[in-house]
Design a protein around this motif. Structure first.
Motif, PDB file in Angstrom:
ATOM      1  N   PHE A 169       8.466  -8.447  -1.779  1.00  0.00           N
ATOM      2  CA  PHE A 169       7.321  -7.687  -1.306  1.00  0.00           C
ATOM      3  C   PHE A 169       7.566  -6.193  -1.502  1.00  0.00           C
ATOM      4  O   PHE A 169       8.677  -5.696  -1.267  1.00  0.00           O
ATOM      5  N   ALA A 170       6.515  -5.463  -1.912  1.00  0.00           N
ATOM      6  CA  ALA A 170       6.532  -4.008  -1.941  1.00  0.00           C
ATOM      7  C   ALA A 170       5.870  -3.501  -0.667  1.00  0.00           C
ATOM      8  O   ALA A 170       4.806  -3.994  -0.278  1.00  0.00           O
ATOM      9  N   CYS A 171       6.502  -2.524  -0.010  1.00  0.00           N
ATOM     10  CA  CYS A 171       6.032  -2.067   1.304  1.00  0.00           C
ATOM     11  C   CYS A 171       5.867  -0.549   1.343  1.00  0.00           C
ATOM     12  O   CYS A 171       6.522   0.184   0.598  1.00  0.00           O
ATOM     13  N   ALA A 172       4.990  -0.096   2.242  1.00  0.00           N
ATOM     14  CA  ALA A 172       4.801   1.330   2.509  1.00  0.00           C
ATOM     15  C   ALA A 172       4.365   1.489   3.957  1.00  0.00           C
ATOM     16  O   ALA A 172       3.682   0.624   4.519  1.00  0.00           O
ATOM     17  N   PHE A 218      11.291  -2.248  -0.610  1.00  0.00           N
ATOM     18  CA  PHE A 218      11.084  -3.622  -1.053  1.00  0.00           C
ATOM     19  C   PHE A 218      11.864  -4.572  -0.143  1.00  0.00           C
ATOM     20  O   PHE A 218      12.950  -4.236   0.333  1.00  0.00           O
ATOM     21  N   GLU A 219      11.269  -5.737   0.102  1.00  0.00           N
ATOM     22  CA  GLU A 219      11.903  -6.762   0.919  1.00  0.00           C
ATOM     23  C   GLU A 219      11.889  -8.100   0.189  1.00  0.00           C
ATOM     24  O   GLU A 219      11.021  -8.351  -0.658  1.00  0.00           O
ATOM     25  N   ALA A 220      12.847  -8.951   0.544  1.00  0.00           N
ATOM     26  CA  ALA A 220      12.899 -10.310  -0.005  1.00  0.00           C
ATOM     27  C   ALA A 220      13.019 -11.283   1.153  1.00  0.00           C
ATOM     28  O   ALA A 220      13.633 -10.983   2.182  1.00  0.00           O
ATOM     29  N   GLY A 221      12.431 -12.474   0.978  1.00  0.00           N
ATOM     30  CA  GLY A 221      12.553 -13.457   2.038  1.00  0.00           C
ATOM     31  C   GLY A 221      11.701 -14.686   1.794  1.00  0.00           C
ATOM     32  O   GLY A 221      11.076 -14.847   0.746  1.00  0.00           O
ATOM     33  N   SER A 222      11.712 -15.546   2.803  1.00  0.00           N
ATOM     34  CA  SER A 222      10.907 -16.765   2.795  1.00  0.00           C
ATOM     35  C   SER A 222      10.604 -17.133   4.229  1.00  0.00           C
ATOM     36  O   SER A 222      11.151 -16.545   5.173  1.00  0.00           O
ATOM     37  N   GLU A 223       9.740 -18.107   4.402  1.00  0.00           N
ATOM     38  CA  GLU A 223       9.410 -18.540   5.756  1.00  0.00           C
ATOM     39  C   GLU A 223      10.629 -19.107   6.466  1.00  0.00           C
ATOM     40  O   GLU A 223      10.777 -18.958   7.680  1.00  0.00           O
ATOM     41  N   ALA A 224      11.512 -19.741   5.716  1.00  0.00           N
ATOM     42  CA  ALA A 224      12.683 -20.377   6.335  1.00  0.00           C
ATOM     43  C   ALA A 224      13.787 -19.382   6.654  1.00  0.00           C
ATOM     44  O   ALA A 224      14.501 -19.529   7.646  1.00  0.00           O
ATOM     45  N   ALA A 225      13.923 -18.350   5.818  1.00  0.00           N
ATOM     46  CA  ALA A 225      15.084 -17.459   5.954  1.00  0.00           C
ATOM     47  C   ALA A 225      14.767 -16.090   6.522  1.00  0.00           C
ATOM     48  O   ALA A 225      15.677 -15.302   6.780  1.00  0.00           O
ATOM     49  N   GLY A 233      11.088 -14.756 -11.462  1.00  0.00           N
ATOM     50  CA  GLY A 233       9.695 -14.365 -11.308  1.00  0.00           C
ATOM     51  C   GLY A 233       9.580 -12.880 -11.578  1.00  0.00           C
ATOM     52  O   GLY A 233      10.553 -12.133 -11.449  1.00  0.00           O
ATOM     53  N   SER A 234       8.382 -12.422 -11.948  1.00  0.00           N
ATOM     54  CA  SER A 234       8.207 -11.005 -12.260  1.00  0.00           C
ATOM     55  C   SER A 234       6.770 -10.576 -12.000  1.00  0.00           C
ATOM     56  O   SER A 234       5.856 -11.400 -11.909  1.00  0.00           O
ATOM     57  N   CYS A 235       6.591  -9.266 -11.893  1.00  0.00           N
ATOM     58  CA  CYS A 235       5.263  -8.683 -11.768  1.00  0.00           C
ATOM     59  C   CYS A 235       5.304  -7.295 -12.371  1.00  0.00           C
ATOM     60  O   CYS A 235       6.371  -6.753 -12.665  1.00  0.00           O
ATOM     61  N   ALA A 236       4.134  -6.698 -12.543  1.00  0.00           N
ATOM     62  CA  ALA A 236       4.064  -5.351 -13.099  1.00  0.00           C
ATOM     63  C   ALA A 236       2.838  -4.626 -12.572  1.00  0.00           C
ATOM     64  O   ALA A 236       1.806  -5.244 -12.285  1.00  0.00           O
ATOM     65  N   HIS A 237       2.987  -3.319 -12.416  1.00  0.00           N
ATOM     66  CA  HIS A 237       1.883  -2.394 -12.156  1.00  0.00           C
ATOM     67  C   HIS A 237       1.049  -2.754 -10.924  1.00  0.00           C
ATOM     68  O   HIS A 237      -0.019  -3.354 -11.015  1.00  0.00           O
ATOM     69  N   LEU A 238       1.561  -2.364  -9.765  1.00  0.00           N
ATOM     70  CA  LEU A 238       0.778  -2.435  -8.534  1.00  0.00           C
ATOM     71  C   LEU A 238       1.170  -1.266  -7.646  1.00  0.00           C
ATOM     72  O   LEU A 238       2.243  -0.670  -7.804  1.00  0.00           O
ATOM     73  N   THR A 239       0.284  -0.918  -6.726  1.00  0.00           N
ATOM     74  CA  THR A 239       0.517   0.197  -5.810  1.00  0.00           C
ATOM     75  C   THR A 239       0.190  -0.234  -4.388  1.00  0.00           C
ATOM     76  O   THR A 239      -0.855  -0.851  -4.152  1.00  0.00           O
ATOM     77  N   VAL A 240       1.073   0.093  -3.462  1.00  0.00           N
ATOM     78  CA  VAL A 240       0.857  -0.183  -2.043  1.00  0.00           C
ATOM     79  C   VAL A 240       0.705   1.159  -1.340  1.00  0.00           C
ATOM     80  O   VAL A 240       1.584   2.017  -1.434  1.00  0.00           O
ATOM     81  N   THR A 241      -0.416   1.348  -0.623  1.00  0.00           N
ATOM     82  CA  THR A 241      -0.722   2.616   0.045  1.00  0.00           C
ATOM     83  C   THR A 241      -0.857   2.400   1.546  1.00  0.00           C
ATOM     84  O   THR A 241      -1.492   1.438   1.991  1.00  0.00           O
ATOM     85  N   SER A 242      -0.267   3.311   2.318  1.00  0.00           N
ATOM     86  CA  SER A 242      -0.383   3.240   3.777  1.00  0.00           C
ATOM     87  C   SER A 242      -1.209   4.415   4.287  1.00  0.00           C
ATOM     88  O   SER A 242      -1.050   5.550   3.815  1.00  0.00           O
ATOM     89  N   ASP A 243      -2.092   4.147   5.273  1.00  0.00           N
ATOM     90  CA  ASP A 243      -2.928   5.192   5.864  1.00  0.00           C
ATOM     91  C   ASP A 243      -2.526   5.535   7.294  1.00  0.00           C
ATOM     92  O   ASP A 243      -3.065   6.475   7.877  1.00  0.00           O
ATOM     93  N   ASP A 244      -1.591   4.765   7.873  1.00  0.00           N
ATOM     94  CA  ASP A 244      -1.160   5.031   9.244  1.00  0.00           C
ATOM     95  C   ASP A 244       0.242   4.469   9.416  1.00  0.00           C
ATOM     96  O   ASP A 244       0.947   4.226   8.435  1.00  0.00           O
ATOM     97  N   ASP A 245       0.659   4.260  10.673  1.00  0.00           N
ATOM     98  CA  ASP A 245       2.032   3.802  10.907  1.00  0.00           C
ATOM     99  C   ASP A 245       2.179   2.286  10.782  1.00  0.00           C
ATOM    100  O   ASP A 245       3.242   1.737  11.052  1.00  0.00           O
ATOM    101  N   THR A 246       1.114   1.607  10.359  1.00  0.00           N
ATOM    102  CA  THR A 246       1.196   0.172  10.124  1.00  0.00           C
ATOM    103  C   THR A 246       1.840  -0.097   8.766  1.00  0.00           C
ATOM    104  O   THR A 246       1.498   0.553   7.773  1.00  0.00           O
ATOM    105  N   VAL A 247       2.760  -1.017   8.733  1.00  0.00           N
ATOM    106  CA  VAL A 247       3.404  -1.361   7.468  1.00  0.00           C
ATOM    107  C   VAL A 247       2.407  -2.103   6.581  1.00  0.00           C
ATOM    108  O   VAL A 247       1.821  -3.110   6.987  1.00  0.00           O
ATOM    109  N   GLN A 248       2.200  -1.570   5.384  1.00  0.00           N
ATOM    110  CA  GLN A 248       1.372  -2.236   4.387  1.00  0.00           C
ATOM    111  C   GLN A 248       2.288  -2.884   3.351  1.00  0.00           C
ATOM    112  O   GLN A 248       3.348  -2.338   3.030  1.00  0.00           O
ATOM    113  N   GLU A 249       1.874  -4.013   2.838  1.00  0.00           N
ATOM    114  CA  GLU A 249       2.731  -4.699   1.876  1.00  0.00           C
ATOM    115  C   GLU A 249       1.892  -5.478   0.871  1.00  0.00           C
ATOM    116  O   GLU A 249       0.721  -5.783   1.103  1.00  0.00           O
TER     117      GLU A 249
END
Length: 288
Positions: free
Chosen positions: A264-267, A206-213, A146-162
């Motif tokens: 997932f991309a995180c900030a 960046f994180e990787a995972g699934s509901e099971a794992a 799978g692949s993706c391109a061109h996205l931005t994740v922005t955080s405004d506080d101490d909450t993890v955005q993804e």
């Protein structure tokens, strides 16, 4: 230094062709071939990475060649013989990419694996346990990506955005017990390029995972850098980090056929930004 991907070169050439307003008879065949190159690049197996790097250089040279770089006012119309020559060069790149894919020795699907199993067992006469070991040692595993391109994740506080980047499916026809053998992540990204305090790590990752794992951290961006960096990470079930009893081994062992692996991309924290240029995830699974 950031090195553009073959997909980006193909996209850039396609955009320049559209801007130069070629007649449809010249423009559309070129666009079609460029899309084929992008498709092959997205689906490329790990074993063919060297060949793809060579063709990336070839298509880079094509992009730099006259007259693609000239402004529209200087070159109001380009077609005919030039378009024919460019099409031939692009077809050559497609042919080389397809050959690299075919010569990577990755099975196209489970049928290829079962066919090899049958040849080794029924035609050559090897016992099944030995056949299975040969296939395993040869890393003859089915691949999905799978692949993706061109996205931005922005955080405004101490909450993890993804943001979900992409997913790769574990095929339903893989073996029942521990089918996931390898995961390869290729990530091009950077953070906002500056920091205010003494943080020793970028709060973009960046994180990787699934509901099971559950999830695992893949990699953090280079701290306070605006330069796009390529991260290539391999997780193997049988690597030192994936030895039996390790957390990575246990995590990879949770996956079964039909499940999805998500990236997932995180900030986190104010003004931290995760700028994602491209993410590709490849999963390799055993069928026998």
């Amino acid at each position: 230094m950031y090195r553009r991907t073959i997909e980006e070169y193909a996209s850039s050439i396609a955009e320049k062709i559209r801007k130069h307003l070629y007649p449809e008879s010249d423009r559309e065949p070129l666009i079609h071939i460029l899309e084929k190159i992008r498709q092959l690049a997205r689906e490329r197996p790990l074993a063919s990475a060297g060949a793809f790097a060579v063709e990336a250089d070839n298509i880079r040279d094509l992009e730099r060649d006259w007259p693609l770089g000239l402004p529209f006012t200087i070159v109001p119309y380009i077609g005919g013989e030039w378009a024919f020559n460019v099409a031939n060069q692009l077809r050559s790149i497609v042919a080389n990419l397809e050959t690299a894919y075919e010569n990577s020795y990755a099975p196209r699907n489970a049928d290829d694996v079962f066919r090899v199993e049958k040849i080794l067992h029924e035609h050559i006469g090897l016992p099944l346990p030995l056949v299975w070991q040969i296939i395993e040692d040869a890393e003859y595993w089915v691949r999905s990506a799978g692949s993706c391109a061109h996205l931005t994740v922005t955080s405004d506080d101490d909450t993890v955005q993804e943001s979900l980047c992409c997913k790769a499916m574990i095929p339903s026809y893989v073996k029942d017990y521990k089918p996931l053998r390898r995961i390869v992540f290729t990530i091009y990204s950077h953070d906002q390029g500056w920091q205010d305090d003494d943080d020793d790590t970028s709060w973009t990752w960046f994180e990787a995972g699934s509901e099971a794992a559950g999830r695992r951290v893949i990699v953090h961006n280079v701290l306070a850098s605006r330069d796009v960096c390529m991260h290539r990470i391999h997780w193997d079930l049988t690597s030192p980090g994936g030895t039996k009893g390790s957390k990575l081994h246990e995590w990879m062992s949770c996956f079964t056929g039909g499940q999805e692996l998500s990236v997932f991309a995180c900030a986190q924290y104010e003004e931290w930004k995760n700028h994602v240029r491209q993410v590709v995830v490849e999963v390799y699974c055993a069928c026998v």
